[in-house]
Enzyme design. Structure first.
Site, PDB file in Angstrom:
ATOM      1  N   PRO A   1      30.351   9.216  18.970  1.00 46.92           N
ATOM      2  CA  PRO A   1      30.084  10.630  19.193  1.00 46.92           C
ATOM      3  C   PRO A   1      28.951  11.142  18.319  1.00 46.92           C
ATOM      4  O   PRO A   1      28.233  12.040  18.695  1.00 46.92           O
ATOM      5  CB  PRO A   1      31.399  11.304  18.818  1.00 46.92           C
ATOM      6  CG  PRO A   1      32.431  10.256  18.954  1.00 46.92           C
ATOM      7  CD  PRO A   1      31.754   8.937  18.719  1.00 46.92           C
TER       8      PRO A   1
ATOM      9  N   ASP B   1       0.249 -11.931  10.280  1.00 42.35           N
ATOM     10  CA  ASP B   1       0.123 -12.405   8.902  1.00 42.35           C
ATOM     11  C   ASP B   1      -0.845 -11.530   8.129  1.00 42.35           C
ATOM     12  O   ASP B   1      -0.608 -11.199   6.982  1.00 42.35           O
ATOM     13  CB  ASP B   1      -0.361 -13.869   8.891  1.00 42.35           C
ATOM     14  CG  ASP B   1      -1.666 -14.080   9.663  1.00 42.35           C
ATOM     15  OD1 ASP B   1      -1.982 -13.275  10.563  1.00 42.35           O
ATOM     16  OD2 ASP B   1      -2.371 -15.069   9.368  1.00 42.35           O
TER      17      ASP B   1
ATOM     18  N   ASP C   1     -10.192 -14.041  10.828  1.00 41.78           N
ATOM     19  CA  ASP C   1     -10.095 -14.516  12.214  1.00 41.78           C
ATOM     20  C   ASP C   1      -8.738 -15.178  12.436  1.00 41.78           C
ATOM     21  O   ASP C   1      -8.644 -16.353  12.720  1.00 41.78           O
ATOM     22  CB  ASP C   1     -11.246 -15.496  12.510  1.00 41.78           C
ATOM     23  CG  ASP C   1     -11.382 -16.557  11.418  1.00 41.78           C
ATOM     24  OD1 ASP C   1     -10.588 -16.530  10.452  1.00 41.78           O
ATOM     25  OD2 ASP C   1     -12.275 -17.409  11.537  1.00 41.78           O
ATOM     26  N   GLU C   2      -7.692 -14.393  12.286  1.00 42.62           N
ATOM     27  CA  GLU C   2      -6.348 -14.912  12.463  1.00 42.62           C
ATOM     28  C   GLU C   2      -5.483 -13.822  13.109  1.00 42.62           C
ATOM     29  O   GLU C   2      -5.306 -13.801  14.294  1.00 42.62           O
ATOM     30  CB  GLU C   2      -5.781 -15.388  11.119  1.00 42.62           C
ATOM     31  CG  GLU C   2      -4.703 -16.407  11.284  1.00 42.62           C
ATOM     32  CD  GLU C   2      -4.541 -17.325  10.070  1.00 42.62           C
ATOM     33  OE1 GLU C   2      -3.527 -17.993  10.024  1.00 42.62           O
ATOM     34  OE2 GLU C   2      -5.417 -17.352   9.197  1.00 42.62           O
TER      35      GLU C   2
ATOM     36  N   ASP D   1       6.099 -15.648   8.387  1.00 35.45           N
ATOM     37  CA  ASP D   1       5.836 -14.357   7.754  1.00 35.45           C
ATOM     38  C   ASP D   1       6.785 -13.294   8.313  1.00 35.45           C
ATOM     39  O   ASP D   1       7.345 -12.470   7.586  1.00 35.45           O
ATOM     40  CB  ASP D   1       4.376 -13.937   8.001  1.00 35.45           C
ATOM     41  CG  ASP D   1       3.376 -15.010   7.583  1.00 35.45           C
ATOM     42  OD1 ASP D   1       3.567 -16.183   7.934  1.00 35.45           O
ATOM     43  OD2 ASP D   1       2.391 -14.670   6.890  1.00 35.45           O
TER      44      ASP D   1
ATOM     45  N   TRP E   1       9.671 -21.371   9.419  1.00 35.56           N
ATOM     46  CA  TRP E   1       8.847 -20.682  10.414  1.00 35.56           C
ATOM     47  C   TRP E   1       9.637 -20.616  11.728  1.00 35.56           C
ATOM     48  O   TRP E   1       9.989 -19.537  12.173  1.00 35.56           O
ATOM     49  CB  TRP E   1       7.494 -21.396  10.567  1.00 35.56           C
ATOM     50  CG  TRP E   1       6.459 -20.904   9.581  1.00 35.56           C
ATOM     51  CD1 TRP E   1       5.378 -20.137   9.870  1.00 35.56           C
ATOM     52  CD2 TRP E   1       6.424 -21.117   8.157  1.00 35.56           C
ATOM     53  NE1 TRP E   1       4.678 -19.859   8.706  1.00 35.56           N
ATOM     54  CE2 TRP E   1       5.283 -20.437   7.659  1.00 35.56           C
ATOM     55  CE3 TRP E   1       7.239 -21.792   7.251  1.00 35.56           C
ATOM     56  CZ2 TRP E   1       4.954 -20.427   6.303  1.00 35.56           C
ATOM     57  CZ3 TRP E   1       6.910 -21.787   5.899  1.00 35.56           C
ATOM     58  CH2 TRP E   1       5.786 -21.114   5.435  1.00 35.56           C
TER      59      TRP E   1
ATOM     60  N   GLU F   1      -1.985 -12.028  -0.190  1.00 37.84           N
ATOM     61  CA  GLU F   1      -1.497 -13.314   0.314  1.00 37.84           C
ATOM     62  C   GLU F   1      -1.135 -14.249  -0.852  1.00 37.84           C
ATOM     63  O   GLU F   1      -0.100 -14.915  -0.828  1.00 37.84           O
ATOM     64  CB  GLU F   1      -2.590 -13.957   1.172  1.00 37.84           C
ATOM     65  CG  GLU F   1      -2.230 -15.321   1.730  1.00 37.84           C
ATOM     66  CD  GLU F   1      -3.274 -15.808   2.733  1.00 37.84           C
ATOM     67  OE1 GLU F   1      -4.444 -15.369   2.628  1.00 37.84           O
ATOM     68  OE2 GLU F   1      -2.913 -16.610   3.615  1.00 37.84           O
TER      69      GLU F   1
ATOM     70  N   HIS G   1      -1.302  -9.039   3.212  1.00 41.66           N
ATOM     71  CA  HIS G   1      -0.405 -10.058   3.749  1.00 41.66           C
ATOM     72  C   HIS G   1       1.003  -9.644   3.323  1.00 41.66           C
ATOM     73  O   HIS G   1       1.310  -9.678   2.151  1.00 41.66           O
ATOM     74  CB  HIS G   1      -0.752 -11.381   3.072  1.00 41.66           C
ATOM     75  CG  HIS G   1      -0.970 -12.515   4.007  1.00 41.66           C
ATOM     76  ND1 HIS G   1      -2.102 -12.646   4.760  1.00 41.66           N
ATOM     77  CD2 HIS G   1      -0.203 -13.603   4.291  1.00 41.66           C
ATOM     78  CE1 HIS G   1      -2.029 -13.766   5.473  1.00 41.66           C
ATOM     79  NE2 HIS G   1      -0.874 -14.350   5.207  1.00 41.66           N
TER      80      HIS G   1
HETATM   81  C1  BGC Z   1      -1.207 -17.604   7.511  1.00 47.95           C
HETATM   82  C2  BGC Z   1       0.149 -17.556   6.896  1.00 47.95           C
HETATM   83  C3  BGC Z   1       0.985 -18.508   7.685  1.00 47.95           C
HETATM   84  C4  BGC Z   1       0.402 -19.845   7.344  1.00 47.95           C
HETATM   85  C5  BGC Z   1       1.175 -21.016   7.747  1.00 47.95           C
HETATM   86  C6  BGC Z   1      -1.768 -18.952   7.253  1.00 47.95           C
HETATM   87  O1  BGC Z   1      -3.055 -19.108   7.683  1.00 47.95           O
HETATM   88  O2  BGC Z   1      -2.025 -16.571   7.087  1.00 47.95           O
HETATM   89  O3  BGC Z   1       0.635 -16.401   6.476  1.00 47.95           O
HETATM   90  O4  BGC Z   1       2.335 -18.412   7.566  1.00 47.95           O
HETATM   91  O5  BGC Z   1      -0.937 -19.941   7.735  1.00 47.95           O
HETATM   92  O6  BGC Z   1       1.369 -21.686   6.643  1.00 47.95           O
END
Ligand code: BGC
Length: 879
Positions: free
Chosen positions: A73, A461, A466-467, A474, A530, A739, A760
């Site tokens: 409720p 991440d 370039d990711e 993460d 992971w 990071e 990060h």
């Molecule tokens: C990322 C991380 C990721 C890792 C894997 C990196 O390039 O930025 O945060 O978990 O690769 O180990």
């Protein structure tokens, strides 16, 4: 009847597009903490005000198949999947009557799913990475009751009616595993068509995640051609309905954005033939759009709200670097874009302005670009003049605090002409925390900024190099902190659906979700910690929200992951022996990112941990045979672990992380637990109260120290200011989480360019511990959705003088404020209605607290029952 903002959500979203109704919820504390709801009604009406559905409680709260399945409720009504008609704009009305006899009402409009059967994917001529413009004129022939436009794209789109962008949404349709689902959005155009029955609808279409760069070296991961699709529904006041759809009668032309990429930024030419199109509506020279035969089955209602600008920041300073370039400092590392007020900055003569974005300054005080790797993060505005008004990139985001501004001719750079727009998935803040220590407050703020910067439609991440990918590890390490900070049910649920879609045939889990890596680098899949996101993330969502749906939805995926680990190992219990990221970025071994803790060890611990979470999940879902099988698996893992890694009561692996994982994840005897905890404590103390853990050990380090009698050591680690520690970065001026523990070294040098993100969130996972142990807001081990609240702050051990904060749970707000003045403690706690709870006053002198509850002499603590809907204040003395 009082109209009142009750924070209504439908299917956990503020602005949903609903195929099936699952839950309508609201925030009871919007009425004030002192009020309790006695009764309520929920009505769903159509565009003309006709009720489709009504329920009232307490009397109607019994489950039916199509109606409400369960009601709380004070906070929500659940439905067992009530299918709604398509192409509708409905309104939910919640009415609550409180025990003092007042009635409050709130209304939430929402869209139902679209019928795209007549719509076609359309596009323009291929034009490199430039944008494509598409448009069509639509006329309403009679007075309108509602006009809805549903839209989606392969690529990114922005939708305009005339010169007006129809919503504040950005980066639509968002990023999902596009081969399986592409989200569509719904827009309410009623007011626009009400004001002018003839509208020119236009679309800007750019590559984005669909065909732009992704990962280190790839683009066009999903397809070569961007495309747009839309379906419109005009409902007239007389009850008749007209529909319009994308088809070959849409017109197209190339647009002024000549190159657009999420990583690289944007190049716009403001002298381009179509630069003023949205203002003029002049389509001279446009051609018929090309229809593409592409699947429509992938189209799905948006599962979470699209990104928006959530904050604007002015530069705090402007300096000129050695090369004579102006560098703006926005005072905060953030994710978004810069809006330039060209009218303020420029005159009538064309200028090309280039903005280079950077997160930090180097030792010489100039912007550091090395860590961006190949991501250009550059916005170039060609042929800008004052007449263009303002400009900001449309289809790109950058991670930055500093912006270097370059003009192609001498120009006085007025900092007031620049503003940083912060962009992310709009999320409601659920957690707050403040204390008397400014560094800790800054760390907390950095955790929040880290989340904002990496919640750009998917959990990433990092937001700058370039990711920018949905790394599973993460996501897994941060989810508890993320859910204390912000309401994230829809956000993570969307991502988990992608995880299920992208899971590998053998049950393995790709390293990033949406998966754009496993086909290029199959060996990176299924790393321990992971891939375990497949189990840990749904379980954590369940813990925070108490909603079994997420477990039911993910159950097959969770099972497949655990089965994969059982099948891959030497024995069903040893864990997956394949590739692992280890204790990523741990400091206990030189010259490697993988840490010193053996990968097999980590894999064994995580296998046991996820098997145990799956056992509990099976029990909750009534899958008793599965639960028994997982219980046997857990026992087998414990035996294997004891035989392989335990000698007497000691572990054969001597790292901090090894002790942490054993304490967090394995079944241990009390003697083993005591010995391993003592060893962990010793390892930290011998290291001068410093950690050396990576992504795997860090999230649980303070928790296992605290749970095993070493709270003082945990606090010592949290408050440590020298490297490596959380506060080290803060003392170096960090405004986000780094990071690396030493992204910026004491001597001013940087960690290598190859991997040095300053935004990060992974190590920000310590936020979970701050909420649970410094503020003290937690729940009982068997509780979910904070039904059984436990408030047990470490008042003495934390050494703070005052702390306050809150967590807005699904049942309402939980608030704590405490102060310690020379051992005299004052604490005030509030728990919402329909919860029970316990307040634990630790390190208490017997007899120093007067009130309900019991004193436990051996633990020197009071245990005080908390009653739902009440606020309690207590004072006592510390031993
Ligand atoms: C990322 C991380 C990721 C890792 C894997 C990196 O390039 O930025 O945060 O978990 O690769 O180990």
């Amino acid at each position: 009847m009082n109209d009142w903002a009750l924070g209504i959500q439908i299917n956990w979203q503020a602005r949903p597009v609903v195929r099936e109704l699952e839950r309508i919820s609201w925030q009871p504390d919007q009425l004030g903490a002192a009020l309790t709801v006695a009764a309520g009604t929920l009505t769903i009406e159509d565009e003309l005000g006709h009720a489709l559905f009504t329920t009232a409680w307490p009397q109607d709260s019994a489950a039916t198949t199509a109606g409400p399945a369960a009601a709380s409720p004070n906070a929500w009504t659940d439905f067992t999947g009530l299918a709604l008609p398509s192409d509708r704009r409905l309104t939910a009305t919640v009415t609550l009557t409180t025990t003092d006899g007042q009635t409050y009402r709130d209304r939430a409009p929402f869209f139902t799913a679209a019928d795209f059967s007549a719509a076609q994917w359309v596009t323009g001529a291929p034009d490199g990475d430039a944008e494509v413009l598409l448009s069509a004129a639509v006329t309403a022939t009679k007075p309108v009751a509602s006009v809805t436009l549903y839209a989606s794209a392969r690529g990114l789109y922005e939708l305009y009616a005339g010169a007006t962008k129809v919503s504040a949404d950005l980066l639509t349709p968002g990023w999902t595993s596009y081969d399986h689902t592409i989200q569509y959005q719904a827009y309410d155009l009623t007011a626009l068509f009400g004001a002018a029955p003839h509208q020119l609808l236009s679309v800007r279409l750019a590559p984005g995640w669909y065909r732009g760069r992704l990962t280190w070296d790839r683009k066009r991961m999903y397809g070569d051609r961007t495309a747009f699709i839309a379906h419109g529904v005009i409902r007239y006041v007389d009850g008749s309905v007209a529909r319009f759809d994308t088809a070959e009668d849409w017109l197209t032309a190339p647009g002024p954005i000549r190159a657009s990429d999420l990583y690289d930024g944007e190049q716009v030419d403001l002298s381009h033939a179509q630069a003023a199109f949205l203002k003029t509506g002049d389509r001279a020279g446009w051609r018929a759009a090309t229809v593409l035969e592409l699947a429509k089955t992938v189209l799905t209602p948006q599962q979470d709200a699209p990104c928006q600008v959530t904050q604007r920041l002015a530069p705090v300073s402007a300096t000129t670097d050695a090369a004579g370039r102006v560098v703006l400092d926005f005072g905060q590392n953030l994710v978004g874009r810069v809006r330039v007020d060209l009218a303020r900055l420029l005159g009538g003569q064309p200028v090309t302005l280039t903005l280079h974005h950077s997160e930090v300054l180097d030792a010489l005080g100039t912007p550091y670009f090395g860590n961006l790797r190949t991501a250009a993060q550059t916005v170039t505005i060609h042929n800008a003049t004052a007449a263009a008004g303002t400009y900001a990139a449309h289809f790109s985001f950058q991670g930055f605090r500093y912006v270097e501004v370059v003009a192609d001719r001498p120009l006085a750079i007025d900092p007031a002409a620049f503003v940083a727009e912060v962009i992310h998935t709009p999320m409601t803040r659920t957690g707050t925390f403040t204390c008397d220590d400014p560094l800790l407050n800054r760390l907390y703020a950095n955790i929040l900024w880290g989340q904002r910067g990496n919640f750009v439609d998917v959990p990433t991440d990092c937001p700058q190099r370039d990711e920018r990918l949905g790394w599973t590890g993460d996501t897994q390490v941060f989810i508890s902190t993320g859910l204390y900070n912000y309401d994230g049910y829809a956000f993570y649920r969307k991502w988990l659906q992608d995880l299920s879609h992208d899971q590998l045939p053998d049950g393995g889990v790709p390293a990033v979700i949406p998966d754009v890596v496993s086909r290029l680098a199959p060996e990176t899949s299924s790393s321990a910690a992971w891939g375990d996101a497949a189990v840990i993330c749904p379980w954590t969502l369940y813990q925070f929200y108490g909603d079994l749906r997420i477990l039911r939805e993910q159950y097959a995926s969770m099972k497949a992951w655990v089965a994969f680990n059982s099948a891959a190992g030497k024995t069903p219990y040893s864990g997956n022996p394949g590739f692992h990221y280890g204790d990523w970025l741990a400091l206990d071994v030189d010259g490697s990112c993988f840490g010193a803790t053996p990968h097999d060890y980590i894999a064994c611990c995580f296998h046991r941990y996820t098997a145990e979470l799956l056992r509990r999940t099976a029990l909750l879902l009534g899958e008793t045979a599965d639960a028994a099988a997982y219980a046997a698996l857990v026992a087998g893992c414990d035996d294997f672990f004891a035989a392989t890694y335990l000698k007497d009561d000691d572990l054969s692996v001597a790292t901090q992380t090894a002790q942490v994982l054993a304490l967090k994840m394995m079944g241990l005897t009390p003697a083993q637990r005591a010995a391993i905890a003592a060893r962990l404590n010793q390892l930290v103390v011998n290291n001068n109260t410093h950690l050396n853990t990576g992504f795997v050990g860090t999230p649980y380090l303070l928790e296992v120290l605290t749970a095993n009698g070493y709270a003082a050591t945990a606090v010592g680690l949290l408050m440590q200011k020298t490297f490596p520690s959380w506060l080290y970065a803060v003392t170096k001026g960090a405004t986000t989480i780094w990071e690396h523990w030493d992204g910026l070294r004491l001597d001013g040098t940087m960690w290598a360019d190859s991997m040095n993100s300053f935004n990060h969130y992974a190590f920000g996972a310590v936020g979970n511990w701050i909420y649970r142990y410094v503020l003290g807001i937690d729940q009982a081990p068997t509780s979910a959705g904070f039904e059984d609240v436990v408030i047990a702050p470490l008042i003495k051990a934390s050494k703070r003088r005052h702390v306050s904060g809150s967590y807005q749970s699904v049942r309402g707000n939980i608030a704590v404020a405490w102060a310690n003045q020379d051992g005299r403690v004052q604490i005030r706690v509030h728990v919402p209605a329909e919860t029970s709870g316990t307040l634990i006053l630790q390190d208490a002198v017997a007899g120093s607290y007067v009130g309900p509850g019991t004193y436990e002499p051996e633990a020197t603590r009071y245990r005080i029952p908390l009653h739902g809907g009440s606020t309690l204040t207590a004072s006592y003395r510390l031993v």
